[in-house]
Design a protein around this motif. Structure first.
Motif, PDB file in Angstrom:
ATOM      1  N   THR A   1       0.843  -1.197   0.000  1.00 26.96           N
ATOM      2  CA  THR A   1       0.000   0.000   0.000  1.00 26.96           C
ATOM      3  C   THR A   1       0.880   1.250   0.000  1.00 26.96           C
ATOM      4  O   THR A   1       2.014   1.236   0.462  1.00 26.96           O
ATOM      5  N   ARG A   2       0.320   2.355  -0.507  1.00 20.17           N
ATOM      6  CA  ARG A   2       1.017   3.638  -0.537  1.00 20.17           C
ATOM      7  C   ARG A   2       0.098   4.690   0.066  1.00 20.17           C
ATOM      8  O   ARG A   2      -1.015   4.902  -0.421  1.00 20.17           O
ATOM      9  N   ILE A   3       0.585   5.341   1.132  1.00 21.53           N
ATOM     10  CA  ILE A   3      -0.176   6.377   1.816  1.00 21.53           C
ATOM     11  C   ILE A   3       0.637   7.669   1.715  1.00 21.53           C
ATOM     12  O   ILE A   3       1.769   7.727   2.192  1.00 21.53           O
ATOM     13  N   PHE A   4       0.042   8.708   1.104  1.00 24.33           N
ATOM     14  CA  PHE A   4       0.798   9.911   0.782  1.00 24.33           C
ATOM     15  C   PHE A   4       0.586  11.039   1.794  1.00 24.33           C
ATOM     16  O   PHE A   4      -0.317  11.005   2.623  1.00 24.33           O
ATOM     17  N   ASN A   5       1.416  12.077   1.640  1.00 24.49           N
ATOM     18  CA  ASN A   5       1.483  13.213   2.548  1.00 24.49           C
ATOM     19  C   ASN A   5       0.108  13.836   2.799  1.00 24.49           C
ATOM     20  O   ASN A   5      -0.650  14.085   1.874  1.00 24.49           O
ATOM     21  N   GLY A   6      -0.158  14.096   4.066  1.00 27.82           N
ATOM     22  CA  GLY A   6      -1.392  14.765   4.449  1.00 27.82           C
ATOM     23  C   GLY A   6      -2.614  13.863   4.474  1.00 27.82           C
ATOM     24  O   GLY A   6      -3.709  14.328   4.798  1.00 27.82           O
TER      25      GLY A   6
ATOM     26  N   ALA B   1      -7.954  13.749 -12.630  1.00 24.47           N
ATOM     27  CA  ALA B   1      -8.809  14.930 -12.467  1.00 24.47           C
ATOM     28  C   ALA B   1      -8.876  15.343 -10.993  1.00 24.47           C
ATOM     29  O   ALA B   1      -8.826  16.532 -10.668  1.00 24.47           O
ATOM     30  N   SER B   2      -8.974  14.365 -10.099  1.00 27.50           N
ATOM     31  CA  SER B   2      -8.983  14.672  -8.658  1.00 27.50           C
ATOM     32  C   SER B   2      -7.588  14.989  -8.156  1.00 27.50           C
ATOM     33  O   SER B   2      -7.386  15.903  -7.361  1.00 27.50           O
ATOM     34  N   GLN B   3      -6.621  14.226  -8.615  1.00 25.50           N
ATOM     35  CA  GLN B   3      -5.252  14.364  -8.125  1.00 25.50           C
ATOM     36  C   GLN B   3      -4.635  15.702  -8.517  1.00 25.50           C
ATOM     37  O   GLN B   3      -3.918  16.311  -7.732  1.00 25.50           O
ATOM     38  N   ARG B   4      -4.907  16.176  -9.714  1.00 22.86           N
ATOM     39  CA  ARG B   4      -4.302  17.425 -10.184  1.00 22.86           C
ATOM     40  C   ARG B   4      -4.607  18.575  -9.233  1.00 22.86           C
ATOM     41  O   ARG B   4      -3.737  19.394  -8.918  1.00 22.86           O
ATOM     42  N   GLU B   5      -5.829  18.638  -8.744  1.00 20.92           N
ATOM     43  CA  GLU B   5      -6.224  19.702  -7.815  1.00 20.92           C
ATOM     44  C   GLU B   5      -5.490  19.598  -6.476  1.00 20.92           C
ATOM     45  O   GLU B   5      -5.371  20.589  -5.757  1.00 20.92           O
ATOM     46  N   LEU B   6      -5.014  18.402  -6.138  1.00 20.57           N
ATOM     47  CA  LEU B   6      -4.292  18.225  -4.874  1.00 20.57           C
ATOM     48  C   LEU B   6      -2.875  18.780  -4.936  1.00 20.57           C
ATOM     49  O   LEU B   6      -2.250  18.996  -3.913  1.00 20.57           O
ATOM     50  N   ASP B   7      -2.341  19.012  -6.158  1.00 20.82           N
ATOM     51  CA  ASP B   7      -1.067  19.691  -6.383  1.00 20.82           C
ATOM     52  C   ASP B   7       0.101  19.014  -5.664  1.00 20.82           C
ATOM     53  O   ASP B   7       0.725  19.587  -4.781  1.00 20.82           O
ATOM     54  N   PHE B   8       0.401  17.798  -6.086  1.00 22.40           N
ATOM     55  CA  PHE B   8       1.493  17.044  -5.455  1.00 22.40           C
ATOM     56  C   PHE B   8       2.814  17.810  -5.423  1.00 22.40           C
ATOM     57  O   PHE B   8       3.399  17.982  -4.353  1.00 22.40           O
ATOM     58  N   PRO B   9       3.344  18.315  -6.559  1.00 19.46           N
ATOM     59  CA  PRO B   9       4.651  18.986  -6.482  1.00 19.46           C
ATOM     60  C   PRO B   9       4.617  20.262  -5.647  1.00 19.46           C
ATOM     61  O   PRO B   9       5.588  20.599  -4.970  1.00 19.46           O
ATOM     62  N   GLY B  10       3.486  20.964  -5.653  1.00 20.17           N
ATOM     63  CA  GLY B  10       3.390  22.175  -4.842  1.00 20.17           C
ATOM     64  C   GLY B  10       3.306  21.853  -3.363  1.00 20.17           C
ATOM     65  O   GLY B  10       3.986  22.474  -2.538  1.00 20.17           O
ATOM     66  N   TYR B  11       2.477  20.875  -3.013  1.00 17.06           N
ATOM     67  CA  TYR B  11       2.268  20.536  -1.604  1.00 17.06           C
ATOM     68  C   TYR B  11       3.486  19.869  -0.986  1.00 17.06           C
ATOM     69  O   TYR B  11       3.889  20.196   0.122  1.00 17.06           O
TER      70      TYR B  11
ATOM     71  N   LEU C   1      -2.465  11.963  -1.740  1.00 18.45           N
ATOM     72  CA  LEU C   1      -2.170  13.214  -1.060  1.00 18.45           C
ATOM     73  C   LEU C   1      -3.434  13.868  -0.488  1.00 18.45           C
ATOM     74  O   LEU C   1      -4.439  13.976  -1.189  1.00 18.45           O
ATOM     75  N   ARG C   2      -3.372  14.274   0.781  1.00 16.26           N
ATOM     76  CA  ARG C   2      -4.436  15.050   1.440  1.00 16.26           C
ATOM     77  C   ARG C   2      -5.827  14.420   1.291  1.00 16.26           C
ATOM     78  O   ARG C   2      -6.826  15.132   1.197  1.00 16.26           O
ATOM     79  N   THR C   3      -5.890  13.111   1.285  1.00 15.50           N
ATOM     80  CA  THR C   3      -7.151  12.389   1.167  1.00 15.50           C
ATOM     81  C   THR C   3      -7.524  11.838   2.540  1.00 15.50           C
ATOM     82  O   THR C   3      -6.669  11.314   3.251  1.00 15.50           O
ATOM     83  N   THR C   4      -8.796  11.952   2.910  1.00 17.10           N
ATOM     84  CA  THR C   4      -9.264  11.447   4.198  1.00 17.10           C
ATOM     85  C   THR C   4     -10.182  10.253   3.975  1.00 17.10           C
ATOM     86  O   THR C   4     -11.143  10.341   3.211  1.00 17.10           O
ATOM     87  N   LEU C   5      -9.874   9.148   4.657  1.00 13.81           N
ATOM     88  CA  LEU C   5     -10.758   7.989   4.662  1.00 13.81           C
ATOM     89  C   LEU C   5     -11.568   8.006   5.951  1.00 13.81           C
ATOM     90  O   LEU C   5     -11.000   7.953   7.040  1.00 13.81           O
ATOM     91  N   PRO C   6     -12.889   8.072   5.865  1.00 13.05           N
ATOM     92  CA  PRO C   6     -13.712   7.981   7.074  1.00 13.05           C
ATOM     93  C   PRO C   6     -13.516   6.617   7.739  1.00 13.05           C
ATOM     94  O   PRO C   6     -13.080   5.655   7.091  1.00 13.05           O
ATOM     95  N   PRO C   7     -13.839   6.497   9.028  1.00 16.15           N
ATOM     96  CA  PRO C   7     -13.715   5.207   9.707  1.00 16.15           C
ATOM     97  C   PRO C   7     -14.399   4.079   8.935  1.00 16.15           C
ATOM     98  O   PRO C   7     -15.438   4.280   8.308  1.00 16.15           O
ATOM     99  N   GLU C   8     -13.749   2.921   8.963  1.00 17.28           N
ATOM    100  CA  GLU C   8     -14.260   1.664   8.402  1.00 17.28           C
ATOM    101  C   GLU C   8     -14.353   1.661   6.876  1.00 17.28           C
ATOM    102  O   GLU C   8     -15.019   0.820   6.286  1.00 17.28           O
ATOM    103  N   THR C   9     -13.643   2.568   6.218  1.00 13.49           N
ATOM    104  CA  THR C   9     -13.577   2.576   4.759  1.00 13.49           C
ATOM    105  C   THR C   9     -12.670   1.450   4.280  1.00 13.49           C
ATOM    106  O   THR C   9     -11.642   1.165   4.889  1.00 13.49           O
ATOM    107  N   VAL C  10     -13.036   0.821   3.165  1.00  9.68           N
ATOM    108  CA  VAL C  10     -12.199  -0.191   2.524  1.00  9.68           C
ATOM    109  C   VAL C  10     -11.781   0.331   1.150  1.00  9.68           C
ATOM    110  O   VAL C  10     -12.628   0.754   0.365  1.00  9.68           O
TER     111      VAL C  10
END
Length: 199
Positions: A100-105, A156-166, A122-131
């Motif tokens: 698995t890969r879990i990214f910054n934020g 489309a979702s990832q671009r807005e998260l701005d990986f290189p900027g963040y 990046l900067r993604t939140t998983l609510p409790p008990e998410t699979v």
């Protein structure tokens, strides 16, 4: 192997077991009952890392904190072989499967399962008990969980998260992005040249 990095030393509970070939570097706290297996690397790159109680970090897993994103892992978490966590918060009773890969934020809620080779971006939140299913990608706000063949939707979702900027403080449209990124990041990583082994 334990290393002092930029003046900070690991703090390991006497009940924890750390394999001889694991690397623990810098501002790292490991709680009671933790098991850190062979080849695991837990390295503080400017921010603290805290493992709660009874955390298992399996072979060749990587846990890295940054100055912007520390790492906190709650109690009773399993980090699978070859998993990677960078600057994320993991709640109690979470299962992170092999690769698995879990990214910054990223923030992962209680009792979540991130299955084999899945990604929490990046900067993604998983609510409790998410699979997150095998090989799928969790990305964005609001959260979407998509199979890898839907790359255009993920992007489309990832671009807005701005990986290189963040992560690196660089604009994606910089003409020499990789030149600046590798020089800046390399300079930061060069601080390991003065690390001191303490075990």
């Amino acid at each position: 192997m334990q290393f002092e990095h930029v003046g900070a030393q690991p703090r390991i509970h006497p009940d924890a077991v750390v394999a001889a070939t694991a690397v623990i570097s810098g501002d790292v706290t490991i709680g009671a009952g933790c098991q850190i297996l062979h080849g695991a690397v837990i390295t503080s790159e400017g921010g603290p890392i805290t493992l709660g109680e009874h955390v298992i970090v399996m072979e060749n897993a990587l846990i890295r904190a940054t100055s912007v994103n520390p790492v906190h892992i709650g109690d009773h978490v399993l980090v699978g072989p070859m998993a990677s966590i960078s600057g994320a918060t993991i709640a109690d009773e979470v299962f992170l499967a092999t690769g698995t890969r879990i990214f910054n934020g990223a923030r992962i809620g209680e009792r979540c399962e991130v299955r084999i080779n899945a990604v929490v971006h990046l900067r993604t939140t998983l609510p409790p008990e998410t699979v997150v299913p095998i090989g799928w990608v969790a990305v964005g706000e609001p959260l979407v969980i998509l199979p890898p063949e839907r790359h255009a939707d993920i992007w489309a979702s990832q671009r807005e998260l701005d990986f290189p900027g963040y992560v690196f403080g660089l604009d994606r449209d910089t003409p020499d992005l990789m030149v600046q990124l590798t020089e800046r990041y390399g300079s930061s990583l060069a601080r390991h040249a003065t690390d001191r082994r303490i075990d």
